[in-house]
Design a protein around this motif. Structure first.
Motif, PDB file in Angstrom:
ATOM      1  N   ALA A 160       0.933  -1.223  -0.082  1.00 48.57           N
ATOM      2  CA  ALA A 160       0.078  -0.027   0.002  1.00 48.57           C
ATOM      3  C   ALA A 160       0.968   1.299  -0.019  1.00 48.57           C
ATOM      4  O   ALA A 160       0.451   2.291  -0.733  1.00 48.57           O
ATOM      5  CB  ALA A 160      -0.911  -0.005   1.354  1.00 48.57           C
ATOM      6  N   GLU A 161       1.870   1.201   0.628  1.00 52.29           N
ATOM      7  CA  GLU A 161       3.064   2.491   0.657  1.00 52.29           C
ATOM      8  C   GLU A 161       3.454   2.780  -0.563  1.00 52.29           C
ATOM      9  O   GLU A 161       3.879   3.785  -1.098  1.00 52.29           O
ATOM     10  CB  GLU A 161       3.918   2.345   1.733  1.00 52.29           C
ATOM     11  N   VAL A 162       3.834   1.615  -1.386  1.00 44.05           N
ATOM     12  CA  VAL A 162       4.325   1.701  -2.865  1.00 44.05           C
ATOM     13  C   VAL A 162       3.247   2.349  -3.709  1.00 44.05           C
ATOM     14  O   VAL A 162       3.602   3.319  -4.391  1.00 44.05           O
ATOM     15  CB  VAL A 162       4.827   0.470  -3.361  1.00 44.05           C
TER      16      VAL A 162
ATOM     17  N   GLY B 260      -1.062   7.202  -3.715  1.00 44.41           N
ATOM     18  CA  GLY B 260      -0.966   8.530  -4.420  1.00 44.41           C
ATOM     19  C   GLY B 260      -0.856   8.184  -5.957  1.00 44.41           C
ATOM     20  O   GLY B 260      -0.593   9.110  -6.690  1.00 44.41           O
ATOM     21  N   THR B 261      -0.846   7.139  -6.396  1.00 42.39           N
ATOM     22  CA  THR B 261      -0.752   6.698  -7.885  1.00 42.39           C
ATOM     23  C   THR B 261      -2.228   6.474  -8.247  1.00 42.39           C
ATOM     24  O   THR B 261      -3.009   6.179  -7.563  1.00 42.39           O
ATOM     25  CB  THR B 261       0.166   5.543  -7.995  1.00 42.39           C
ATOM     26  N   ASN B 262      -2.132   6.009  -9.568  1.00 42.87           N
ATOM     27  CA  ASN B 262      -3.367   5.800 -10.615  1.00 42.87           C
ATOM     28  C   ASN B 262      -3.219   4.278 -10.657  1.00 42.87           C
ATOM     29  O   ASN B 262      -3.788   3.691 -11.592  1.00 42.87           O
ATOM     30  CB  ASN B 262      -3.537   6.459 -11.711  1.00 42.87           C
ATOM     31  N   ILE B 263      -2.277   3.422 -10.205  1.00 42.34           N
ATOM     32  CA  ILE B 263      -1.942   2.333 -10.486  1.00 42.34           C
ATOM     33  C   ILE B 263      -3.010   1.251  -9.915  1.00 42.34           C
ATOM     34  O   ILE B 263      -3.614   1.340  -8.750  1.00 42.34           O
ATOM     35  CB  ILE B 263      -0.676   1.684  -9.644  1.00 42.34           C
ATOM     36  N   LEU B 264      -3.455   0.342 -10.778  1.00 38.80           N
ATOM     37  CA  LEU B 264      -4.509  -0.760 -10.597  1.00 38.80           C
ATOM     38  C   LEU B 264      -3.726  -2.025 -10.186  1.00 38.80           C
ATOM     39  O   LEU B 264      -2.663  -2.301 -10.278  1.00 38.80           O
ATOM     40  CB  LEU B 264      -5.466  -0.802 -11.631  1.00 38.80           C
TER      41      LEU B 264
ATOM     42  N   GLN C 150      -3.358 -16.982   7.959  1.00 38.58           N
ATOM     43  CA  GLN C 150      -4.652 -16.505   7.432  1.00 38.58           C
ATOM     44  C   GLN C 150      -4.331 -15.713   5.940  1.00 38.58           C
ATOM     45  O   GLN C 150      -3.267 -15.124   5.696  1.00 38.58           O
ATOM     46  CB  GLN C 150      -5.060 -15.315   8.354  1.00 38.58           C
ATOM     47  N   HIS C 151      -5.199 -15.904   5.045  1.00 36.49           N
ATOM     48  CA  HIS C 151      -5.071 -15.549   3.498  1.00 36.49           C
ATOM     49  C   HIS C 151      -5.197 -13.875   3.824  1.00 36.49           C
ATOM     50  O   HIS C 151      -6.012 -13.395   4.044  1.00 36.49           O
ATOM     51  CB  HIS C 151      -6.076 -16.011   2.861  1.00 36.49           C
ATOM     52  N   ALA C 152      -3.973 -13.065   3.283  1.00 43.69           N
ATOM     53  CA  ALA C 152      -4.099 -11.899   3.302  1.00 43.69           C
ATOM     54  C   ALA C 152      -4.367 -11.150   1.896  1.00 43.69           C
ATOM     55  O   ALA C 152      -3.759 -11.014   1.111  1.00 43.69           O
ATOM     56  CB  ALA C 152      -2.561 -11.422   3.512  1.00 43.69           C
ATOM     57  N   SER C 153      -5.780 -11.159   1.818  1.00 47.12           N
ATOM     58  CA  SER C 153      -6.300 -10.869   0.594  1.00 47.12           C
ATOM     59  C   SER C 153      -6.097  -9.084   0.459  1.00 47.12           C
ATOM     60  O   SER C 153      -6.332  -8.350   1.469  1.00 47.12           O
ATOM     61  CB  SER C 153      -7.891 -11.309   0.456  1.00 47.12           C
ATOM     62  N   VAL C 154      -6.226  -8.728  -0.971  1.00 52.14           N
ATOM     63  CA  VAL C 154      -5.782  -7.335  -1.021  1.00 52.14           C
ATOM     64  C   VAL C 154      -7.248  -6.325  -0.622  1.00 52.14           C
ATOM     65  O   VAL C 154      -7.089  -5.265  -0.176  1.00 52.14           O
ATOM     66  CB  VAL C 154      -5.625  -6.710  -2.202  1.00 52.14           C
ATOM     67  N   LEU C 155      -8.211  -7.273  -0.478  1.00 55.44           N
ATOM     68  CA  LEU C 155      -9.483  -6.524   0.045  1.00 55.44           C
ATOM     69  C   LEU C 155      -9.545  -6.140   1.336  1.00 55.44           C
ATOM     70  O   LEU C 155     -10.248  -5.483   1.880  1.00 55.44           O
ATOM     71  CB  LEU C 155     -10.672  -7.612  -0.268  1.00 55.44           C
ATOM     72  N   LEU C 156      -8.624  -6.758   2.284  1.00 55.40           N
ATOM     73  CA  LEU C 156      -8.372  -6.484   3.667  1.00 55.40           C
ATOM     74  C   LEU C 156      -7.697  -5.110   4.004  1.00 55.40           C
ATOM     75  O   LEU C 156      -8.058  -4.713   5.229  1.00 55.40           O
ATOM     76  CB  LEU C 156      -7.725  -7.496   4.289  1.00 55.40           C
ATOM     77  N   HIS C 157      -7.124  -4.570   2.980  1.00 59.06           N
ATOM     78  CA  HIS C 157      -6.722  -3.110   3.084  1.00 59.06           C
ATOM     79  C   HIS C 157      -7.309  -2.036   2.202  1.00 59.06           C
ATOM     80  O   HIS C 157      -7.342  -2.372   0.957  1.00 59.06           O
ATOM     81  CB  HIS C 157      -5.052  -3.193   2.394  1.00 59.06           C
TER      82      HIS C 157
ATOM     83  N   GLU D 251      -6.614   0.895   1.131  1.00 56.85           N
ATOM     84  CA  GLU D 251      -5.774   1.662  -0.089  1.00 56.85           C
ATOM     85  C   GLU D 251      -5.631   0.601  -1.240  1.00 56.85           C
ATOM     86  O   GLU D 251      -5.720   0.988  -2.327  1.00 56.85           O
ATOM     87  CB  GLU D 251      -4.399   1.831   0.522  1.00 56.85           C
ATOM     88  N   LEU D 252      -5.567  -0.816  -1.011  1.00 59.97           N
ATOM     89  CA  LEU D 252      -5.424  -1.780  -1.970  1.00 59.97           C
ATOM     90  C   LEU D 252      -6.756  -1.850  -2.658  1.00 59.97           C
ATOM     91  O   LEU D 252      -7.001  -2.279  -3.753  1.00 59.97           O
ATOM     92  CB  LEU D 252      -4.413  -2.961  -1.436  1.00 59.97           C
ATOM     93  N   ARG D 253      -7.582  -2.156  -1.655  1.00 58.17           N
ATOM     94  CA  ARG D 253      -8.997  -2.525  -2.220  1.00 58.17           C
ATOM     95  C   ARG D 253      -9.709  -1.624  -3.235  1.00 58.17           C
ATOM     96  O   ARG D 253     -10.325  -1.906  -4.212  1.00 58.17           O
ATOM     97  CB  ARG D 253     -10.122  -2.721  -1.012  1.00 58.17           C
ATOM     98  N   LYS D 254      -9.462  -0.277  -2.846  1.00 55.57           N
ATOM     99  CA  LYS D 254     -10.366   0.584  -3.712  1.00 55.57           C
ATOM    100  C   LYS D 254      -9.426   0.612  -5.287  1.00 55.57           C
ATOM    101  O   LYS D 254     -10.296   1.028  -6.131  1.00 55.57           O
ATOM    102  CB  LYS D 254      -9.997   2.022  -3.144  1.00 55.57           C
ATOM    103  N   ARG D 255      -8.398  -0.026  -5.471  1.00 49.27           N
ATOM    104  CA  ARG D 255      -7.945  -0.131  -6.668  1.00 49.27           C
ATOM    105  C   ARG D 255      -7.661  -1.399  -7.223  1.00 49.27           C
ATOM    106  O   ARG D 255      -7.048  -1.679  -8.052  1.00 49.27           O
ATOM    107  CB  ARG D 255      -6.421   0.608  -6.704  1.00 49.27           C
ATOM    108  N   SER D 256      -8.264  -2.564  -6.845  1.00 46.89           N
ATOM    109  CA  SER D 256      -7.930  -3.918  -6.913  1.00 46.89           C
ATOM    110  C   SER D 256      -9.284  -4.744  -7.718  1.00 46.89           C
ATOM    111  O   SER D 256     -10.529  -4.405  -7.388  1.00 46.89           O
ATOM    112  CB  SER D 256      -7.735  -4.777  -5.916  1.00 46.89           C
ATOM    113  N   PHE D 257      -8.874  -5.403  -8.581  1.00 50.14           N
ATOM    114  CA  PHE D 257      -9.918  -6.618  -9.207  1.00 50.14           C
ATOM    115  C   PHE D 257      -9.381  -7.771  -8.543  1.00 50.14           C
ATOM    116  O   PHE D 257      -8.255  -8.051  -8.587  1.00 50.14           O
ATOM    117  CB  PHE D 257      -9.509  -6.724 -10.505  1.00 50.14           C
ATOM    118  N   VAL D 258     -10.296  -8.433  -7.645  1.00 52.42           N
ATOM    119  CA  VAL D 258      -9.905  -9.534  -7.083  1.00 52.42           C
ATOM    120  C   VAL D 258     -10.492 -10.882  -8.043  1.00 52.42           C
ATOM    121  O   VAL D 258     -11.807 -10.886  -7.938  1.00 52.42           O
ATOM    122  CB  VAL D 258     -10.194  -9.692  -5.590  1.00 52.42           C
ATOM    123  N   CYS D 259      -9.575 -11.769  -8.253  1.00 47.40           N
ATOM    124  CA  CYS D 259      -9.978 -12.846  -9.229  1.00 47.40           C
ATOM    125  C   CYS D 259     -10.076 -14.133  -8.335  1.00 47.40           C
ATOM    126  O   CYS D 259      -9.295 -14.553  -7.847  1.00 47.40           O
ATOM    127  CB  CYS D 259      -9.219 -13.023 -10.520  1.00 47.40           C
TER     128      CYS D 259
END
Length: 381
Positions: A185-187, A190-194, A210-217, A219-227
């Motif tokens: 998330a720190e990386v 502030g970017t438009n990276i998906l 426990q599974h660390a899904s990007v849904l759980l953060h 900052e990451l969730r707002k820019r993620s497609f979780v497949c």
């Protein structure tokens, strides 16, 4: 013969097809391609039989409402995350389609997409078909295939459109932690990276993790497609049923692409899964189930020159044979299939620039008798 330029001149038959066919030709035990060696539950088969009557026409493009709501309910129960079943959940014909649609809906000509090698072999060609430029960051066995976040930060350019995530990881079995999510998330902040996150092994994580899904953060969730996929979870890879979870503004673009790939997925399968998904026990015991198989398979190599690499998730065990042979891994995989009648996957094929490692990947999602026989054969090498 009519000649035309190939859109993918560099692409050949996948290693999975080659090794599975070789296993068939040689009568070998197939621990190469990642599919379970056992059937799905009787209950799920009965549900399919029930819904095959009266539910045989087109499903809605985004998926039948019953399944989308079951997926949202399961996400709430498992991750404590609220999803809108109407605008943030899309049913697709397998996770590879979800990956394809997610990449094509946002990647344009000249956009860069970062992926970590060894990477699942669909990522690179999908990006290239979209006109994008794959950027490969190599991971190393010596560091447990962990991501160096400074390496990632240095690889980002103004052209970076998306980053591929895969945890639990195919082929290495490495998994992300919550600390990894924070660092990631720190990386990207502030970017438009998906983010296109391949999480098909979400319910196969070992040793109490426990599974660390990007849904759980956030900052990451707002820019993620979780497949995601039902195939790995319910032993139904042949059903080709998956889903994509994403914010409404991402889902809107995803569905524009999805409708031209597979307008709708098989209707009776969706209704059967909608019911089956309502029982958490059907997926909550999966980690223990596969951990026992991992441990059984690995136990045969404890006192051999094969080096057991850590497998923290998925249903793959990687073995290092550098103390046994200097053969390239592709050559050894072929030789083991022909001589010892056990098929595996050479890990080098998952790299853009293969390292000098000597590693084979074995799938332990098989019956115990088959695992024991296969392990006994190759442990003698």
């Amino acid at each position: 013969m009519i000649h035309f330029p190939s859109k993918q001149p560099q692409v050949q038959t996948t290693i999975f097809t080659k090794m599975s066919q070789l296993a068939l030709d040689e009568g070998a035990l197939n621990l190469s391609q990642g599919f379970p060696g056992f059937d799905c539950s009787d209950e799920l088969q009965e549900l399919l039989k029930f819904y095959a009557k009266g539910h045989n026409q087109y499903a809605p493009m985004a998926g039948v409402p019953a399944l989308r709501h079951s997926i949202a309910d399961k996400t709430r129960a498992f991750y404590d995350i609220e999803l809108d079943a109407n605008t943030e959940v899309t049913v697709v014909s397998g996770a590879t389609e979800a990956l394809f649609a997610a990449i094509h809906c946002c990647v344009s000509t000249g956009d860069e997409v970062i992926m970590f090698d060894p990477s699942y072999d669909a990522y690179d060609p999908i990006v290239r078909l979209a006109g994008g430029i794959p950027v490969h960051i190599p991971l190393h066995a010596a560091t447990g295939f962990r991501i160096d976040w400074e390496d990632l930060a240095r690889a980002i350019t103004p052209k970076t459109r998306a980053i591929m995530v895969n945890t639990p990881h195919n082929p290495t079995g490495s998994v992300w932690s919550m600390e990894d999510l924070d660092a990631f998330a720190e990386v990207v902040k502030g970017t438009n990276i998906l983010i296109v996150s391949d999480e098909v092994y979400e319910h196969i994580v070992f040793d109490g993790a426990q599974h660390a899904s990007v849904l759980l953060h956030p900052e990451l969730r707002k820019r993620s497609f979780v497949c995601g996929s039902f195939g790995k979870t319910y032993h139904i890879t042949g059903w080709k049923m998956g889903y994509c979870l994403a914010r409404e503004y991402l889902t809107s673009e995803f569905r524009k692409l999805h409708q031209w790939v597979t307008f709708s997925s098989a209707t009776p399968l969706q209704y059967a899964l909608a019911d089956y998904l309502k029982t958490p026990a059907h997926y909550l015991g999966l980690s223990d189930f596969y951990q026992k198989k991992r441990d059984l398979f690995a136990s045969f190599f404890q006192d051999t020159r094969w080096k057991i690499l850590p497998s923290h998730g998925s249903f793959f065990q990687c073995l290092d044979y550098s103390e046994i042979s200097s053969e390239p891994d592709v050559d050894l995989a072929v030789r083991l299939t022909k001589e010892l009648k056990v098929a595996s996957i050479p890990v080098s094929v998952f790299y853009e620039t293969p390292p000098n490692d000597r590693i084979l990947r074995f799938c332990f999602a098989k019956n115990d008798d088959m695992l024991e026989e296969a392990a006994q054969r190759i442990a003698k090498l």
